[in-house]
Design a protein around this motif. Structure first.
Motif, PDB file in Angstrom:
ATOM      1  N   TRP A  34     -15.223   6.245 -37.911  1.00  5.49           N
ATOM      2  CA  TRP A  34     -14.515   5.116 -37.309  1.00  5.49           C
ATOM      3  C   TRP A  34     -13.164   4.948 -37.972  1.00  5.49           C
ATOM      4  O   TRP A  34     -13.051   4.991 -39.204  1.00  5.49           O
ATOM      5  CB  TRP A  34     -15.342   3.835 -37.426  1.00  5.49           C
TER       6      TRP A  34
ATOM      7  N   ASP B  74     -11.755   2.762 -33.068  1.00  7.41           N
ATOM      8  CA  ASP B  74     -12.169   3.894 -32.245  1.00  7.41           C
ATOM      9  C   ASP B  74     -12.524   5.036 -33.205  1.00  7.41           C
ATOM     10  O   ASP B  74     -12.307   4.932 -34.401  1.00  7.41           O
ATOM     11  CB  ASP B  74     -11.035   4.309 -31.306  1.00  7.41           C
TER      12      ASP B  74
ATOM     13  N   LEU C   1     -20.567  10.694 -24.352  1.00  3.30           N
ATOM     14  CA  LEU C   1     -20.411   9.742 -25.454  1.00  3.30           C
ATOM     15  C   LEU C   1     -20.894  10.287 -26.791  1.00  3.30           C
ATOM     16  O   LEU C   1     -20.888   9.560 -27.793  1.00  3.30           O
ATOM     17  CB  LEU C   1     -21.166   8.449 -25.118  1.00  3.30           C
TER      18      LEU C   1
ATOM     19  N   TYR D  25     -19.102   9.533 -30.038  1.00  3.46           N
ATOM     20  CA  TYR D  25     -19.293   8.170 -30.549  1.00  3.46           C
ATOM     21  C   TYR D  25     -20.638   8.053 -31.254  1.00  3.46           C
ATOM     22  O   TYR D  25     -20.772   7.402 -32.283  1.00  3.46           O
ATOM     23  CB  TYR D  25     -19.249   7.151 -29.402  1.00  3.46           C
ATOM     24  N   GLU D  26     -21.625   8.672 -30.661  1.00  6.82           N
ATOM     25  CA  GLU D  26     -22.987   8.507 -31.178  1.00  6.82           C
ATOM     26  C   GLU D  26     -23.137   9.113 -32.568  1.00  6.82           C
ATOM     27  O   GLU D  26     -23.887   8.593 -33.405  1.00  6.82           O
ATOM     28  CB  GLU D  26     -23.995   9.144 -30.198  1.00  6.82           C
TER      29      GLU D  26
ATOM     30  N   GLN E  90     -11.333  -3.826 -26.500  1.00  5.38           N
ATOM     31  CA  GLN E  90     -11.997  -2.530 -26.314  1.00  5.38           C
ATOM     32  C   GLN E  90     -11.589  -1.916 -24.976  1.00  5.38           C
ATOM     33  O   GLN E  90     -11.375  -2.651 -23.991  1.00  5.38           O
ATOM     34  CB  GLN E  90     -13.519  -2.698 -26.389  1.00  5.38           C
TER      35      GLN E  90
ATOM     36  N   GLU F  32     -19.799   0.935 -29.188  1.00  4.61           N
ATOM     37  CA  GLU F  32     -19.509   2.053 -28.288  1.00  4.61           C
ATOM     38  C   GLU F  32     -20.222   1.798 -26.952  1.00  4.61           C
ATOM     39  O   GLU F  32     -21.129   0.970 -26.891  1.00  4.61           O
ATOM     40  CB  GLU F  32     -19.882   3.395 -28.945  1.00  4.61           C
TER      41      GLU F  32
ATOM     42  N   ASP G 246     -13.663   6.179 -19.560  1.00  9.37           N
ATOM     43  CA  ASP G 246     -13.472   4.781 -19.963  1.00  9.37           C
ATOM     44  C   ASP G 246     -13.270   3.884 -18.744  1.00  9.37           C
ATOM     45  O   ASP G 246     -13.749   2.740 -18.718  1.00  9.37           O
ATOM     46  CB  ASP G 246     -12.282   4.666 -20.917  1.00  9.37           C
TER      47      ASP G 246
END
Lengths: 532, 318
Positions: free
Chosen positions: A71, A81, A172, A175-176, A337, A434, A480
């Motif tokens: 992050w 982000d 995603l 992000y995970e 966001q 996220e 997004d």
């Protein structure tokens, strides 16, 4: 007049100079220490599988370890982000959208001197996901597998490239994996795959190294001067983490100079802390304090009832009660966001709420909501829920609050509303850092229990379609936009009662400088300096 | 005497068994899953099941109880779910931190209570009696955690004389009673812990001595011309078994740790440990700690009972 012999003056000057030099040298070597009072009940696990909620990740996980992506916690003005971490870059395989290729960072060493490379990455996957691996640990699986639950396998392509194969197309994944920590294979092997032994000398690649621990009392980390990200080499020498679950104890510890940084001071202590010269910081972050609704039976199967409940909430009154440490919540995400979109806002309108209930024929509109007495991210659940009940009752609802301890409410949440038919709603606040956590897992039909967080069995074909498209869209802008549309749709459906976002108050001693409070559940402590 | 001691010792076995059964029942009566606090909110049912299996929490409760009891009898109380350390080590460590402050608090309370109680009992209805009684009422009535918070605000935050929390500047591993920089951390917890036993012991002392002073044998002693000090000494000797019984109870309570006081001061004793075990739902730690504390309570009372019989042999005959 007293005459002092010249030789004595010389000796005196020499002594003064020597003392001055000694003091200067001492000051140069004086260790700077940052002492943090956490709200955690105990020291979070420090072997790479943090517990105690996101506080464990915030202070211990991200201090000792790194993940493939990390992050970006450098800004207070925009939501955090992801950015490259132990992986320098990543991309989906154009020929197979169920495969992500991660290019790993070269030249990174674990704290024990071992190299970070593709073998380490494959080994770490075994630690968490492959129960036949010698390094597999059930606790590490329990605490970390949720981050890579969609990963079927990991292959080494070359020394610094890996392929992650997912079970379904998953745009995603980057992000995970932010928070899926990488621990040293050498250190665990040296400990004979015994993670208790590993805990005596844990090794990650993070900006801090383990120094010592006094069980239940304090964890002491020291700066990793060789950290691969030179901009994040800690500016203090030592980080001391102290669990202090009692809010008044944390405030007293800060006021009396025993700690430098406290988490979550209670709103009523803020004036006193400010008066004492402490820096009180608040910042919006992806946190959602809401009521999740069971929508497959009355009363919430009627959208008019759900909308009425949203219009009945006077969010400003709630924020006032909390002395400004929250903001009004109109959606799952916060506005900074990229997935927030332009949803409709259910601003307070009591008359409209009453009219909608009347139109729906639900007067009085009775429902029972499961609430907790405390818990991670739950803010001040008892007074907040009392106020919400009062507001809803004023609109024509008849709310029954069903309080229970946090663990019990988590059980109700995980089990799903069909398993606990006595509840029409639950108040479980969640992170929305996220999109998966933020909306998709709570709204898409495929994530209904036992496969996810869609507690209330919400289903909307439009949401499902947008979600599936987003998971298969590997262009970030397109993805997004789809998620923002999904968010707008879920809000238009009044899928839950949107109430508040926490502002995450923290208080710092005036000696603490350089802290940038990120719009995130996680924070970067490395830029902090502590004045003597 | 030995027969009496053996009989009392045997009686601790059913008490201990009863305690273990109640411990198990209470913990499992509480709603919620024991491994949930270890897991993130979105852990899957499979993860929960796997972790429960790993800790043996998937077996029926009576089976779990029998297994646990079998291990406990050999001194193995299992491992903490949170720290993976042996529960016995965790409890021993916490006891070593609690016993000193508990003993100091009870001794302090006993000395003060005896003095105030004698003054009050020998001047029933007088100013000293009223003052002493007021102190006792305050001691009993004031919630310990509230007193703890007030002490912290006054002496740590406002005056800056004493540290607010913790057991020493570097944790309990480096704590020393012989260094002021460390031992000052214990002062406020001791004061907070002393107030309740002080109130209770003072009232017991006052009432039992006043009761003795009204008995016929005291009149006889007076008639025989014994001085007032000697008469009070007689009264104290006769009231002592009752005071000692209460003293034992108070010591037992404090060794059990005051959850609230130890939490307010972050004092890493048994109360603090219990609080952590409850908050993190660490069942092996909770069970082991309660068992050890309950047995300590039983043994302290056994010791006090035996002491009472040596002071007053009539007890042995009953």
């Amino acid at each position: 007049m007293i005459r002092v012999p010249k030789s004595r003056v010389g000796h005196l000057l020499g002594a003064v100079c020597a003392a001055g030099l000694a003091l200067a040298a001492g000051a140069a070597h004086a260790e700077s220490v940052l002492r943090v009072a956490m709200s955690a009940a105990d020291i979070p696990d420090w072997t790479g599988a943090p517990d105690q909620g996101y506080e464990g990740y915030r202070f211990v996980g991200f201090s000792l370890y790194d993940s493939l992506t990390e992050w970006d916690l450098t800004s207070s003005t925009k939501a955090a982000d992801i950015r490259p971490g132990l992986a320098e870059s990543w991309a989906v395989d154009p020929a197979d959208h169920k495969t992500w290729i991660f290019k790993l960072r070269k030249g990174v060493k674990f704290h024990d001197g071992c190299d970070w490379n593709a073998d380490s990455a494959v080994w770490n996957f075994g630690r968490v996901m492959v129960d036949t691996s010698p390094q597999y640990n059930v606790r590490h699986h329990a605490m970390q597998s949720w981050l890579i639950t969609n990963v079927a396998s990991v292959d080494k392509i070359d020394d610094y490239t890996i392929a992650m194969h997912t079970k379904i197309e998953d745009s995603l994944l980057p992000y995970e994996v932010a928070g899926y920590f990488q621990v040293s294979q050498c250190a665990v092997t040296k400990a004979n795959n015994d993670y208790t032994a590993f805990g005596k000398q844990p090794a990650g690649t993070g900006p801090y190294k383990f120094d010592k621990v006094v069980p239940h009392e304090r964890l002491e980390l020291v700066k990793n001067a060789d950290y691969w990200d030179k901009s994040r080499i800690p500016k203090q020498d030592r980080l001391v983490l102290l669990p202090m679950p009692e809010a008044s104890t944390r405030a007293a510890a800060l006021l009396s100079g025993q700690v430098d940084f406290i988490e979550a001071p209670s709103p009523d202590t803020l004036p006193r802390l400010k008066a004492a010269g402490m820096t009180v910081l608040t910042v919006p972050y992806p946190h959602n304090w809401d009521y999740q609704l069971r929508v497959d039976r009355p009363p919430f199967n009627d959208i008019r009832v759900r909308q009425a409940a949203n219009y009945a909430i006077n969010r400003d009154e709630l924020v006032d009660m909390l002395q400004g440490v929250a903001t009004a919540g109109y959606g799952k995400f916060i506005e900074t966001q990229p997935w927030y979109g332009h949803p409709i806002k259910y601003t307070y309108n009591l008359e409209k709420a009453k009219a909608l209930l009347k139109e729906a024929g639900c007067v009085p509109c009775k429902f029972t909501v499961g609430i907790s007495t405390s818990g991670s991210g739950q803010m001040q659940p008892l007074p907040m829920n009392e106020l919400i009940k009062e507001q809803l009752d004023a609109a024509g609802f008849e709310v029954t609050l069903a309080p229970m301890d946090w663990n019990s409410l988590i059980d109700v949440f995980i089990g799903g509303s069909h398993k606990y038919p006595q509840y029409d709603a639950i108040n479980v606040s969640l992170s929305s850092i996220e999109p998966g956590q933020g909306t998709m897992k709570g709204t898409m039909t495929r994530f209904q229990p036992p496969n996810g967080w869609n507690w209330g069995y919400f289903t909307d074909p439009v949401v499902d379609k947008l979600g599936e498209e987003a998971l298969s869209s590997f262009d970030p802008a397109t993805r997004d936009a789809l998620i923002a549309k999904l968010h707008e749709t879920a809000i238009a459906d009044a899928q839950e009662i949107f109430i508040a976002h926490d502002l995450n108050p923290r208080a710092l001693s005036p000696k603490v400088k350089g802290f940038v409070q990120a719009q995130s559940w996680f924070q970067d402590l490395t830029p902090i300096t502590v004045e003597p | 005497m030995w027969l009496y001691a053996a009989r009392r010792l045997l009686m601790t076995i059913p008490i201990g068994l009863g305690v273990t059964i109640i411990c198990f029942a209470l913990i499992y009566l509480a709603p919620g899953d024991p491994v949930q606090s270890l897991l993130p909110p979105d852990a899957t049912a499979k993860d929960i099941a796997e972790l429960k299996h790993a800790y043996g929490l998937d077996k029926p409760i009576p089976i779990q109880y029998v297994i646990w009891l079998g291990h406990a009898l050999t001194g193995n109380l299992g491992r903490s779910i949170q720290t993976n350390q042996p529960v016995l080590d965790e409890v021993t460590r916490a006891l070593a931190n609690t016993i000193p402050i508990a003993v100091i608090s009870v001794v302090l309370a006993f000395v003060l209570a005896l003095g105030l109680g004698i003054l009050a009992a020998t001047r029933v209805g007088g100013v000293l009696d009223r003052v002493s009684t007021a102190i006792a009422v305050i001691g009993i009535s004031v919630p310990q955690f509230w007193l703890g918070v007030i002490l912290v605000i006054v002496f740590a935050v406002e005056l800056g004389w004493l540290p607010a929390t913790g057991m020493g500047s570097a944790g309990s591993d480096h704590f020393s009673w012989f260094r002021w920089s460390e031992s000052k951390y214990a002062i406020m917890p001791i004061i907070a812990l002393t107030m309740t036993p002080l109130g209770i012991l003072m009232r017991t002392t006052r009432s039992s001595i006043a009761e003795m002073l009204a008995l016929d044998f005291i009149q006889t002693l007076r008639a025989k011309g014994l001085g007032s000090t000697a008469i009070v000494v007689h009264a104290i000797r006769n009231a002592l078994p009752q005071i000692m019984a209460m003293l034992g109870l108070q010591l037992g309570y404090l060794i059990g740790g005051s959850i609230l006081v130890e939490t307010v001061f972050t004092w890493p004793g048994t109360g603090f440990l219990l609080n952590k075990a409850i908050l993190t739902r660490d069942i092996p730690l909770l069970q082991g700690t309660i068992l050890v504390l309950a047995m300590a309570f039983v043994l302290i009372n056994l010791f006090v009972d035996l002491l009472q019989t040596s002071v007053d042999p009539r007890i042995k005959r009953t």
